[in-house]
Design an enzyme around this catalytic site. Structure first.
Site, short mmCIF file in Angstrom:
data_model
loop_
_atom_site.label_atom_id
_atom_site.label_comp_id
_atom_site.label_asym_id
_atom_site.label_seq_id
_atom_site.Cartn_x
_atom_site.Cartn_y
_atom_site.Cartn_z
CG ASP A 99 49.50 31.43 41.63
OD1 ASP A 99 50.62 31.45 41.40
OD2 ASP A 99 49.05 32.43 41.23
NE ARG A 105 37.82 35.08 39.67
CZ ARG A 105 37.98 34.60 38.42
NH1 ARG A 105 37.26 33.89 37.59
NH2 ARG A 105 39.43 34.70 37.78
CG ASP A 117 39.38 37.56 40.78
OD1 ASP A 117 38.19 38.25 40.50
OD2 ASP A 117 40.02 37.09 40.14
CB SER A 120 48.46 38.09 35.05
OG SER A 120 47.53 37.47 35.94
#
Length: 408
Positions: A14, A94, A123, A177
């Site tokens: 990505d 994060r 996220d 993932s």
């Protein structure tokens, strides 16, 4: 000179495809930032990959110790667990990553920050709330929510990279993932997308093994804490990050910390994932065992509510808020006397108590013993129970009184 954008770069497909897309769509110079939270081998080859894809620069920022000391430790001290299972591995990281993105954006004079989080996950919220709190003047770009982003699959992204002369070691094969840092690794996708399916642990696990595959002999572990902060494992003093690494090794060996969750995301949907948190599971349990000795009843009860709220705040990306600061201030006060030693056995997925000591222990053997001691007279319980149950007794008497009236 072109304006600059800071890209949160993981090196995955990505964010690799996003580099040429940012240059083509917004005509930015792309400065990539990879935050090293303990991903280990996932960082191999990142600089060459980013530059070959058109990035102007790559920062690899080691934030592991800051992550452990300032984000993990407060969550452990609060016993913050989301929905009774999730130990917040991604949630804690994060805000710190976003904080570092803002710092480098200021350093580079960037006008925008870009992340590769999808529009379905948590996220995006965690990144963006932190950026808004720290840098409200900086533009946020989220390609998956951008009308100019036309790539809807791995195949699309790989083809887009090929068209831009980028040849990378990514295939169209489906895989889990994953998100990894020093605290945990998460797994989503494939058979996990159907809650009716059992996880394929032989294919899935990265850090450890299942309890069935763990050694047949238990292993004793001793830890010490000072004011709620872990200080040593098996007699060896270490910084927090090294303690977590050692607990990861021990926990992974014994099948500790594998959980299968269907959780409620902030955006409203349920998602299913498997988390490996071997060291974190041990650390939470050891810390709680010590707190059992030290905290009084009222503080323990209230702290449970605070822990649940702390977990919710962190999960929702609200780290940079007055509420998180206030909750943490309460938790830090409760840790003033959480000092001592915890001993336990690791055995086939279990953490089994083997003795806890603290100079501040509120456990008093002369009181707790079945023997009558000077500090506790059994007869004192008579008056206590009468008062403690007085409202129940009054209510029962009133019911009997009314029943007699109605039966006449």
């Amino acid at each position: 000179m072109k304006e600059k954008v800071i890209l949160a770069y993981s090196g995955g497909l990505d964010t690799t495809a996003i580099i040429p897309w940012l240059k083509e769509t917004y005509n930015y110079d792309v400065v990539c930032v990879c935050a090293d939270c303990g991903q280990e081998e996932e960082l191999d080859g990142l600089e060459q990959r980013a530059l070959s894809c058109g990035a102007a620069k790559l920062y690899i920022e080691d934030i592991t110790d800051e992550f452990c000391d300032n984000y993990i430790v407060p969550c452990v001290q609060a016993h913050a667990v989301y929905e009774n299972k999730y130990l917040l591995g991604t949630s804690m990281a994060r805000p710190l990553i976003a904080k570092r993105l803002v710092e480098i954006a200021r350093k580079e004079g960037a006008v925008a920050i870009c992340h590769g989080a999808t529009g379905k996950g948590n996220d995006q919220i965690r990144f963006e709330l932190t950026i808004k709190a720290l840098a409200p003047d900086i533009k946020i770009i989220a390609p998956w929510r951008d009308s100019n982003w036309k790539l809807q699959s791995r195949e699309d992204e790989i083809e887009y990279c090929r068209q831009h002369g980028i040849h990378l070691p990514f295939s169209t094969d489906c895989s889990y993932s994953r998100d990894r840092n020093i605290w945990h690794i998460s797994h989503e996708g494939l058979e996990l997308e159907d809650p009716a399916n059992e996880p394929n642990y032989k294919h899935l696990l990265v850090l450890g093994c299942t309890p069935e595959e763990a050694p047949d002999e238990p292993e004793y572990v001793t830890m010490t804490f000072e004011k709620g902060v872990p200080k040593s494992v098996n007699g060896k003093a270490m910084k927090v990050s090294d303690i977590i690494r050692e607990l990861n090794r021990l926990g992974a060996k014994h099948g500790i910390g594998i959980i299968d969750i269907v959780e409620n995301r902030v955006v409203g949907m349920k998602s299913r994932g498997v988390y490996e948190t071997p060291g974190g599971t041990i650390l939470y349990e050891a810390h709680q065992q010590l707190e059992e000795l030290v905290l009084d009843r009222d503080t323990t009860a209230f702290k449970m509510d605070v822990g649940n709220k702390f977990a919710q705040v962190v999960y929702e990306g609200k780290w940079e808020t007055p509420l998180r600061e206030a909750l943490q201030a309460f938790v830090e006060k409760t840790q003033e006397y959480v000092t001592g030693e915890v001993k336990f056995r690791l055995y086939k997925g279990n953490i089994i108590k083997a003795g806890t000591t603290s100079p501040y222990s509120l456990y008093n053997e002369s009181i707790a013993s079945f023997k009558t001691g000077d500090m506790y007279d059994h007869h004192d319980a008579d008056g206590f129970i009468n008062l403690f149950g007085l409202s129940l007794k009054v209510r029962a008497m009133k019911k009997l009184e009314n029943e007699k009236k109605n039966n006449k």
